[in-house]
Write a protein that holds these residues in place. Structure first.
Motif, mmCIF file in Angstrom:
data_model
loop_
_atom_site.group_PDB
_atom_site.id
_atom_site.type_symbol
_atom_site.label_atom_id
_atom_site.label_comp_id
_atom_site.label_asym_id
_atom_site.label_seq_id
_atom_site.Cartn_x
_atom_site.Cartn_y
_atom_site.Cartn_z
ATOM 1 N N LYS A 46 -13.520 -19.533 -9.351
ATOM 2 C CA LYS A 46 -13.798 -21.067 -9.678
ATOM 3 C C LYS A 46 -14.389 -20.887 -11.180
ATOM 4 O O LYS A 46 -13.668 -22.499 -11.537
ATOM 5 C CB LYS A 46 -15.047 -21.120 -8.772
ATOM 6 C CG LYS A 46 -15.737 -22.694 -8.448
ATOM 7 C CD LYS A 46 -16.570 -23.148 -7.232
ATOM 8 C CE LYS A 46 -16.559 -24.466 -7.008
ATOM 9 N NZ LYS A 46 -18.098 -24.002 -5.800
ATOM 10 N N LEU A 47 -14.996 -20.173 -11.793
ATOM 11 C CA LEU A 47 -15.188 -20.442 -12.475
ATOM 12 C C LEU A 47 -14.094 -21.103 -14.401
ATOM 13 O O LEU A 47 -13.845 -21.322 -15.579
ATOM 14 C CB LEU A 47 -15.983 -19.626 -13.509
ATOM 15 C CG LEU A 47 -17.305 -20.138 -14.854
ATOM 16 C CD1 LEU A 47 -18.082 -21.205 -14.823
ATOM 17 C CD2 LEU A 47 -18.004 -18.573 -15.088
ATOM 18 N N THR A 52 -12.530 -26.917 -14.385
ATOM 19 C CA THR A 52 -14.065 -26.561 -13.980
ATOM 20 C C THR A 52 -14.743 -26.919 -15.607
ATOM 21 O O THR A 52 -15.811 -26.712 -15.548
ATOM 22 C CB THR A 52 -14.062 -24.480 -13.406
ATOM 23 O OG1 THR A 52 -14.174 -25.222 -12.404
ATOM 24 C CG2 THR A 52 -15.629 -24.915 -13.915
ATOM 25 N N PHE A 65 -21.406 -25.272 -9.590
ATOM 26 C CA PHE A 65 -20.370 -24.353 -9.430
ATOM 27 C C PHE A 65 -20.297 -22.426 -9.008
ATOM 28 O O PHE A 65 -19.831 -22.106 -8.391
ATOM 29 C CB PHE A 65 -19.565 -23.839 -10.634
ATOM 30 C CG PHE A 65 -18.988 -25.364 -11.210
ATOM 31 C CD1 PHE A 65 -18.136 -25.969 -10.934
ATOM 32 C CD2 PHE A 65 -19.559 -25.454 -12.044
ATOM 33 C CE1 PHE A 65 -17.488 -27.169 -11.203
ATOM 34 C CE2 PHE A 65 -19.357 -27.078 -13.086
ATOM 35 C CZ PHE A 65 -18.080 -27.420 -12.447
#
Length: 112
Positions: A46-47, A52, A65
């Motif tokens: 996700k990061l 992001t 997040f």
């Protein structure tokens, strides 16, 4: 592909190290220090997305997040106290020992 494989990250930023431009690097380091492998993989996936990074640069807090299964409290405490010295140490190691230029990327292996 092996449970015996280890992964680590060294930061070698090209720009001056400041709180506002190290959110992702500090998030990655904090996750490595505080989370189990399955949470770590999900969070890192996700990061590393561009949206992001843009959101963090715009001021969104990194805790937005976090993914299910993460130890949120431990992550947040460590992230807020991590500081910039560790990134500066990484940078110094990359440039002085590994002889990388600022921002230059490399893959290191210490396998058999």
């Amino acid at each position: 592909t092996s449970s015996h494989t280890r992964v680590g990250i060294l930061n070698n930023p090209a720009s001056k190290i400041k709180e506002d431009n190290t959110a992702i690097a500090r998030g990655i380091l904090t996750a490595f220090l505080t989370q189990n492998n399955s949470s770590l993989r999900s969070f890192l996936s996700k990061l590393i997305k561009e949206e992001t990074a843009k959101s963090l640069a715009a001021g969104t807090k990194i805790v937005k997040f976090l993914v299910p299964g993460m130890d949120d409290d431990t992550f947040e405490k460590k992230y807020n106290t991590l500081g910039l010295d560790i990134i500066k140490t990484h940078q110094m190691f990359c440039q002085e020992v590994l002889k990388l230029l600022p921002g230059q990327m490399a893959v290191m292996s210490n396998g058999r």
